[in-house]
Design a protein around this motif. Structure first.
Motif, PDB file in Angstrom:
ATOM      1  N   VAL A  79       0.865  -1.183   0.000  1.00 36.46           N
ATOM      2  CA  VAL A  79       0.000   0.000   0.000  1.00 36.46           C
ATOM      3  C   VAL A  79       0.896   1.226   0.000  1.00 36.46           C
ATOM      4  N   ALA A  80       0.866   1.971  -1.099  1.00 39.39           N
ATOM      5  CA  ALA A  80       1.676   3.179  -1.221  1.00 39.39           C
ATOM      6  C   ALA A  80       0.819   4.382  -0.839  1.00 39.39           C
ATOM      7  N   THR A  81       1.206   5.062   0.230  1.00 40.44           N
ATOM      8  CA  THR A  81       0.460   6.231   0.682  1.00 40.44           C
ATOM      9  C   THR A  81       1.046   7.477   0.029  1.00 40.44           C
ATOM     10  N   LEU A  82       0.166   8.341  -0.457  1.00 37.37           N
ATOM     11  CA  LEU A  82       0.595   9.539  -1.170  1.00 37.37           C
ATOM     12  C   LEU A  82       0.324  10.775  -0.313  1.00 37.37           C
ATOM     13  N   GLY A  83       1.371  11.309   0.285  1.00 38.10           N
ATOM     14  CA  GLY A  83       1.223  12.516   1.081  1.00 38.10           C
ATOM     15  C   GLY A  83       0.998  12.269   2.562  1.00 38.10           C
ATOM     16  N   ASN A  84       0.848  13.360   3.297  1.00 28.48           N
ATOM     17  CA  ASN A  84       0.790  13.323   4.751  1.00 28.48           C
ATOM     18  C   ASN A  84      -0.426  12.620   5.322  1.00 28.48           C
ATOM     19  N   PHE A  85      -1.617  12.953   4.822  1.00 27.12           N
ATOM     20  CA  PHE A  85      -2.826  12.455   5.455  1.00 27.12           C
ATOM     21  C   PHE A  85      -2.958  10.943   5.351  1.00 27.12           C
ATOM     22  N   ALA A  86      -2.706  10.400   4.175  1.00 25.53           N
ATOM     23  CA  ALA A  86      -2.795   8.946   4.003  1.00 25.53           C
ATOM     24  C   ALA A  86      -1.711   8.249   4.803  1.00 25.53           C
ATOM     25  N   THR A  87      -0.519   8.815   4.807  1.00 28.35           N
ATOM     26  CA  THR A  87       0.601   8.196   5.521  1.00 28.35           C
ATOM     27  C   THR A  87       0.351   8.154   7.022  1.00 28.35           C
ATOM     28  N   MET A 102      10.895  17.792  -7.056  1.00 25.57           N
ATOM     29  CA  MET A 102      10.294  16.671  -6.361  1.00 25.57           C
ATOM     30  C   MET A 102       9.994  15.513  -7.304  1.00 25.57           C
ATOM     31  N   LEU A 103       9.880  15.791  -8.603  1.00 24.65           N
ATOM     32  CA  LEU A 103       9.608  14.725  -9.564  1.00 24.65           C
ATOM     33  C   LEU A 103      10.720  13.687  -9.529  1.00 24.65           C
ATOM     34  N   LYS A 104      11.955  14.145  -9.385  1.00 21.53           N
ATOM     35  CA  LYS A 104      13.078  13.207  -9.315  1.00 21.53           C
ATOM     36  C   LYS A 104      12.977  12.329  -8.077  1.00 21.53           C
ATOM     37  N   VAL A 105      12.569  12.937  -6.959  1.00 24.16           N
ATOM     38  CA  VAL A 105      12.391  12.167  -5.728  1.00 24.16           C
ATOM     39  C   VAL A 105      11.315  11.104  -5.929  1.00 24.16           C
ATOM     40  N   LEU A 106      10.210  11.490  -6.558  1.00 26.39           N
ATOM     41  CA  LEU A 106       9.136  10.534  -6.832  1.00 26.39           C
ATOM     42  C   LEU A 106       9.619   9.395  -7.723  1.00 26.39           C
ATOM     43  N   GLU A 107      10.382   9.726  -8.738  1.00 25.35           N
ATOM     44  CA  GLU A 107      10.880   8.697  -9.662  1.00 25.35           C
ATOM     45  C   GLU A 107      11.776   7.702  -8.940  1.00 25.35           C
ATOM     46  N   VAL A 108      12.637   8.216  -8.069  1.00 24.70           N
ATOM     47  CA  VAL A 108      13.538   7.343  -7.313  1.00 24.70           C
ATOM     48  C   VAL A 108      12.737   6.419  -6.385  1.00 24.70           C
ATOM     49  N   PHE A 168       9.488   5.641  -6.630  1.00 23.50           N
ATOM     50  CA  PHE A 168       8.640   4.758  -7.429  1.00 23.50           C
ATOM     51  C   PHE A 168       9.443   3.602  -8.016  1.00 23.50           C
ATOM     52  N   ALA A 169      10.714   3.858  -8.327  1.00 21.24           N
ATOM     53  CA  ALA A 169      11.544   2.835  -8.955  1.00 21.24           C
ATOM     54  C   ALA A 169      11.725   1.615  -8.057  1.00 21.24           C
ATOM     55  N   ARG A 170      11.486   1.771  -6.759  1.00 21.02           N
ATOM     56  CA  ARG A 170      11.649   0.652  -5.833  1.00 21.02           C
ATOM     57  C   ARG A 170      10.403  -0.229  -5.738  1.00 21.02           C
ATOM     58  N   LEU A 171       9.285   0.217  -6.322  1.00 20.11           N
ATOM     59  CA  LEU A 171       8.042  -0.541  -6.185  1.00 20.11           C
ATOM     60  C   LEU A 171       8.138  -1.973  -6.717  1.00 20.11           C
ATOM     61  N   PRO A 172       8.743  -2.219  -7.895  1.00 20.78           N
ATOM     62  CA  PRO A 172       8.862  -3.613  -8.343  1.00 20.78           C
ATOM     63  C   PRO A 172       9.627  -4.489  -7.352  1.00 20.78           C
TER      64      PRO A 172
END
Length: 209
Positions: free
Chosen positions: A115-123, A167-173, A175-179
């Motif tokens: 379960v990937a939480t996006l942002g503060n509230f979900a996390t 922040m896009l670079k942070v997201l890409e890094v 996200f790259a760990r999801l697999p």
């Protein structure tokens, strides 16, 4: 069976009046994707476009999510709140309390592995901890959700990259760990996760959420 149960639950939630947000919504934004997905994204709340179309992440943030390399047919996407807050303001504690049962029921029916939480509230809601996203993004942790053990993986909200392109670079890094995380949960016996080190809390907040 999961698809049928989820569809029936969505029909029930469509008439929800548990909080004040029911008064101003166009429609309930329940969630979309594979009802048996191994990976589930949980965001904050519907925005204008989501409220109009009834699907999460269809605006600018949704395009960003689509472009990071995961098809929506492979995952399930939902929000903490199912109705749009006025003016896209932050969710209020009583609104989260009224709506969280819907999310936990979704998780129990979908049975995701990650379960990937996006942002503060979900996390904060799903981790049960007050630590902000700036410290825990990219650091996976085990959690019990919907009566099952899952790997919780906090991420910056895709809207973050709309405000701060770096922040896009942070997201890409991240996200790259999801697999890797999905592959780890498929192994038997299930290994204990190696928790990533927490990033220091920045002295100046990024103003993203």
């Amino acid at each position: 069976m999961a698809a049928t149960e989820l569809a029936a639950f969505a029909a029930d939630v469509a008439g929800c009046t548990k909080c004040r947000l029911a008064e101003g919504r166009t429609q309930v934004v329940f969630g979309v994707g594979d009802p048996r997905a191994d990976l589930m994204f949980v965001g904050e709340a519907p925005g204008f476009h989501e409220d109009q179309q009834g699907k999460p992440f269809v605006g600018q943030a949704g395009k960003l999510l689509d472009g990071i390399g995961l098809g929506r047919d492979q995952v399930y996407v939902a929000n903490v709140l199912k109705c749009r807050p006025p003016g896209n303001r932050d969710p209020q504690p009583d609104e989260i309390e009224a709506c969280e049962g819907h999310l936990f029921r979704q998780i129990s029916l979908i049975e995701p592995k990650v379960v990937a939480t996006l942002g503060n509230f979900a996390t904060k809601l799903l981790s049960g901890k007050p630590t902000g996203i700036t410290r825990v993004h990219g650091a996976e942790q085990e959690a019990t959700l919907g009566g099952r053990s899952v790997l919780l993986y906090p991420l910056y909200h895709p809207a973050a990259a709309l405000y701060t392109p770096a922040m896009l670079k942070v997201l890409e890094v991240d996200f790259a760990r999801l697999p890797e995380l999905l592959g780890r949960t498929a192994e038997e016996p299930k290994p204990a996760p190696t928790l990533a080190a927490l990033a220091p809390e920045p002295a100046v907040q990024l103003g993203l959420f």
